[in-house]
Scaffold this motif. Structure first.
Motif, PDB file in Angstrom:
ATOM      1  N   LEU A 176       0.831  -1.204   0.000  1.00 47.14           N
ATOM      2  CA  LEU A 176       0.000   0.000   0.000  1.00 47.14           C
ATOM      3  C   LEU A 176       0.866   1.254   0.000  1.00 47.14           C
ATOM      4  CD1 LEU A 176      -3.003   0.770   0.010  1.00 47.14           C
ATOM      5  CD2 LEU A 176      -2.892   0.937   2.474  1.00 47.14           C
ATOM      6  N   TRP A 177       1.985   1.224   0.743  1.00 48.62           N
ATOM      7  CA  TRP A 177       2.924   2.349   0.723  1.00 48.62           C
ATOM      8  C   TRP A 177       3.463   2.572  -0.691  1.00 48.62           C
ATOM      9  CZ3 TRP A 177       8.276   1.700  -0.336  1.00 48.62           C
ATOM     10  CH2 TRP A 177       9.010   2.891  -0.284  1.00 48.62           C
ATOM     11  N   GLN A 178       3.749   1.488  -1.399  1.00 47.05           N
ATOM     12  CA  GLN A 178       4.238   1.618  -2.774  1.00 47.05           C
ATOM     13  C   GLN A 178       3.221   2.349  -3.652  1.00 47.05           C
ATOM     14  OE1 GLN A 178       5.055  -2.635  -3.487  1.00 47.05           O
ATOM     15  NE2 GLN A 178       7.160  -2.057  -3.904  1.00 47.05           N
ATOM     16  N   MET A 179       1.959   1.998  -3.519  1.00 45.74           N
ATOM     17  CA  MET A 179       0.943   2.627  -4.357  1.00 45.74           C
ATOM     18  C   MET A 179       0.778   4.105  -4.021  1.00 45.74           C
ATOM     19  SD  MET A 179      -1.933  -0.318  -4.842  1.00 45.74           S
ATOM     20  CE  MET A 179      -2.596   0.567  -6.245  1.00 45.74           C
ATOM     21  N   VAL A 180       0.851   4.428  -2.738  1.00 46.20           N
ATOM     22  CA  VAL A 180       0.779   5.838  -2.334  1.00 46.20           C
ATOM     23  C   VAL A 180       1.942   6.620  -2.932  1.00 46.20           C
ATOM     24  CG1 VAL A 180       0.927   7.399  -0.357  1.00 46.20           C
ATOM     25  CG2 VAL A 180      -0.516   5.364  -0.219  1.00 46.20           C
ATOM     26  N   GLU A 181       3.130   6.034  -2.920  1.00 46.51           N
ATOM     27  CA  GLU A 181       4.315   6.685  -3.483  1.00 46.51           C
ATOM     28  C   GLU A 181       4.210   6.861  -4.995  1.00 46.51           C
ATOM     29  OE1 GLU A 181       7.456   7.792  -2.230  1.00 46.51           O
ATOM     30  OE2 GLU A 181       6.333   7.868  -0.353  1.00 46.51           O
ATOM     31  N   MET A 182       3.621   5.881  -5.676  1.00 46.96           N
ATOM     32  CA  MET A 182       3.583   5.910  -7.141  1.00 46.96           C
ATOM     33  C   MET A 182       2.451   6.780  -7.690  1.00 46.96           C
ATOM     34  SD  MET A 182       4.678   2.037  -8.326  1.00 46.96           S
ATOM     35  CE  MET A 182       3.479   1.146  -7.346  1.00 46.96           C
ATOM     36  N   HIS A 183       1.573   7.272  -6.829  1.00 47.92           N
ATOM     37  CA  HIS A 183       0.452   8.084  -7.287  1.00 47.92           C
ATOM     38  C   HIS A 183       0.912   9.313  -8.085  1.00 47.92           C
ATOM     39  CE1 HIS A 183      -3.611   9.784  -7.142  1.00 47.92           C
ATOM     40  NE2 HIS A 183      -3.057  10.937  -6.822  1.00 47.92           N
ATOM     41  N   GLU A 184       2.014   9.921  -7.671  1.00 45.85           N
ATOM     42  CA  GLU A 184       2.525  11.111  -8.374  1.00 45.85           C
ATOM     43  C   GLU A 184       4.013  10.949  -8.702  1.00 45.85           C
ATOM     44  OE1 GLU A 184       0.479  15.054  -6.934  1.00 45.85           O
ATOM     45  OE2 GLU A 184       0.835  13.773  -5.192  1.00 45.85           O
ATOM     46  N   MET A 185       4.401   9.771  -9.126  1.00 40.14           N
ATOM     47  CA  MET A 185       5.824   9.553  -9.406  1.00 40.14           C
ATOM     48  C   MET A 185       6.266  10.279 -10.674  1.00 40.14           C
ATOM     49  SD  MET A 185       5.723   5.579 -10.612  1.00 40.14           S
ATOM     50  CE  MET A 185       4.567   5.001 -11.849  1.00 40.14           C
ATOM     51  N   VAL A 186       5.326  10.616 -11.563  1.00 39.65           N
ATOM     52  CA  VAL A 186       5.644  11.415 -12.747  1.00 39.65           C
ATOM     53  C   VAL A 186       5.277  12.867 -12.448  1.00 39.65           C
ATOM     54  CG1 VAL A 186       5.150  11.830 -15.179  1.00 39.65           C
ATOM     55  CG2 VAL A 186       5.233   9.489 -14.305  1.00 39.65           C
TER      56      VAL A 186
END
Length: 485
Positions: free
Chosen positions: A93-103
């Motif tokens: 879940l932490w990974q998905m939160v981090e990837m929400h605005e990775m671009v």
């Protein structure tokens, strides 16, 4: 969190800096549609909104079955599976939160958008997500109806006329017809808060009443089954029940999409704060119910611990109504991304005009569909262990890790690389093994019901002779099953 990523041996993808931070490539029409769709209609969410929504999505009525899952696994494996599931799902879940605005300049507001960016393909993620969310809403529809019927039966005893389950499902659906017209996640925050509070309350009732009753006389902590095959299938069933009980990943990006984001305060900061609160509540709800319930009743615990407790009647009736309130909120949290997909297709592909009329028709049709399936197949809830393995395992345990490895490309054998591969291998095993136990239980229950129906028919033909063959045979069949298990 960026320093943590670096510390775990992760290299940011080179193309992540190619888009200016404040650039918005959407057309005027696309912006208008995004401002109308339920997931992106509002960016005013608070961190505590995300806590409410995540608790509502994760802590379901399944928490009441965890004591039974413990009886299928035993103390050692049960504690290990619960703890490992909590850690692994928190990490993904932490990974998905981090990837929400990775671009920079772009937000992945939906799970399938993130999957498309990682070249997993649209339909791979969309199908997984839809299976989870639609099946969960059908289960919630049935569960809500069953709990309302249970409350009615507890309060009325034999003084009230028996009412069919289908009518209670319709009563539950009538509330969803109204609530489903709320436009977005922010608008259901109050409902989500009530649902989250109710989940804490009925979980506390479950383990608190167990403590009050104390350890049962001659409590037995041995596994329920005595044969090798029975123990294996029970283990797989309990494994699936525990592993898939902690899962809100299918809606996490959509929840984060409702939170505002700036360069100084990106949405991942308040979102992660809400996730930490949610997972703390999950810890305080799940672990006591699972461990205290098993400690009190051992392998004699029912698949719903409230049934085992049984008394005081008023408290159990209140707990059932608390679960109803929680399920109302859970239905909406899981329905919102589905409604978003439906309305996106209707507006962007089929060129319908966005507006309240489209909301009214599309959302009413979705609620009517889940109600129809719930009434037609009231045993659908028994299939959730089977469906959860095929859909929950990928979207919760290993799809986030595959996306992370694809996008960030961590160094081989670094901490990040090892952690992700551990989750991938574990998730694939869960996807394969979890449904086996669940499917076997569905088949066994179906066979039992089939035999019962035949015996009931035989009983009707023989009552004139004063012989209740069905009751006698059913008792013998049950006793034989207990010996064989």
């Amino acid at each position: 969190m960026g320093t943590r990523v670096a510390a775990m041996g992760t290299r940011p993808a080179e193309n992540h800096t190619s888009v200016p931070p404040k650039q918005d490539w959407r057309t005027v029409e696309e912006r208008k549609i995004d401002d109308w769709l339920p997931v992106t209609a509002s960016r005013n969410g608070k961190w505590w909104y995300s806590a409410f929504h995540n608790v509502t999505a994760m802590v379901g009525a399944g928490v009441l079955t965890l004591s039974y899952a413990m009886s299928e696994l035993g103390w050692g494996p049960g504690v290990a599976v619960m703890t490992l599931s909590w850690i692994m799902t928190l990490y993904t879940l932490w990974q998905m939160v981090e990837m929400h605005e990775m671009v920079p300049g772009k937000r992945f507001d939906r799970y399938h958008e993130l999957g498309q960016y990682a070249t997993l393909g649209l339909w791979i993620v969309v199908l997984q997500q839809l299976v989870v969310e639609i099946s969960m809403d059908i289960v919630y529809m049935i569960t809500g109806g069953k709990l309302l019927k249970k409350f009615h039966d507890l309060v009325c005893d034999s003084s009230c006329k028996d009412i069919k389950l289908s009518y209670f499902i319709m009563i539950f659906a009538s509330a969803q017809f109204v609530i489903s017209q709320l436009p977005n996640f922010d608008s259901i925050a109050t409902i989500s808060l009530a649902a989250a509070l109710m989940s804490i309350c009925y979980s506390t009732i479950a383990w608190g009443a167990s403590v009050d009753k104390g350890k049962a006389d001659n409590v037995d902590y041995s596994l329920q089954a005595s044969t090798t095959s029975g123990m294996v299938f029970d283990f797989l069933g309990g494994l699936g029940q525990m592993a898939f009980s902690i899962s809100g990943h299918n809606v996490v990006l959509e929840i984060q999409a409702s939170i505002p984001s700036t360069e100084e305060t990106p949405s991942k900061k308040p979102m992660w704060k809400g996730v930490i609160v949610a997972y703390t509540i999950v810890l305080l709800c799940y672990f006591p119910v699972a461990f205290v319930g098993y400690w009190a009743f051992g392998n004699s615990v029912d698949d719903n611990i409230l049934i085992t407790l049984n008394t005081p009647k008023w408290l159990i009736a209140a707990a059932n109504m608390m679960v109803v309130v929680h399920v109302i909120g859970s239905y909406q949290v899981y329905a919102m991304p589905v409604l978003d997909m439906m309305e996106m297709v209707l507006v962007r592909k089929m060129r319908f005009s966005p507006g309240w009329k489209l909301h009214l028709v599309s959302r009413s049709l979705f609620v009517a569909f889940t109600m129809f399936v719930g009434i037609t197949f009231p045993f659908f809830g028994g299939l959730i262990r089977f469906f959860s393995g095929l859909a929950f395992a990928p979207t919760t345990y290993f799809l986030p890790c595959i996306i992370w490895l694809t996008v960030y490309k961590p160094r081989v054998f670094s901490l990040s690389w090892c952690a992700n591969w551990f989750c991938i291998v574990g998730g694939v095993l869960l996807m394969v093994l979890g449904p086996i136990g669940g499917l076997r239980q569905v088949i066994m229950r179906a066979l039992t019901m089939h035999i019962y129906d035949k015996l009931k028919s035989a009983n009707t033909r023989t009552t004139k002779r004063g012989v209740n063959i069905a009751s006698l045979c059913l008792a013998l069949h049950t006793a034989n099953q207990q010996r064989c298990a």
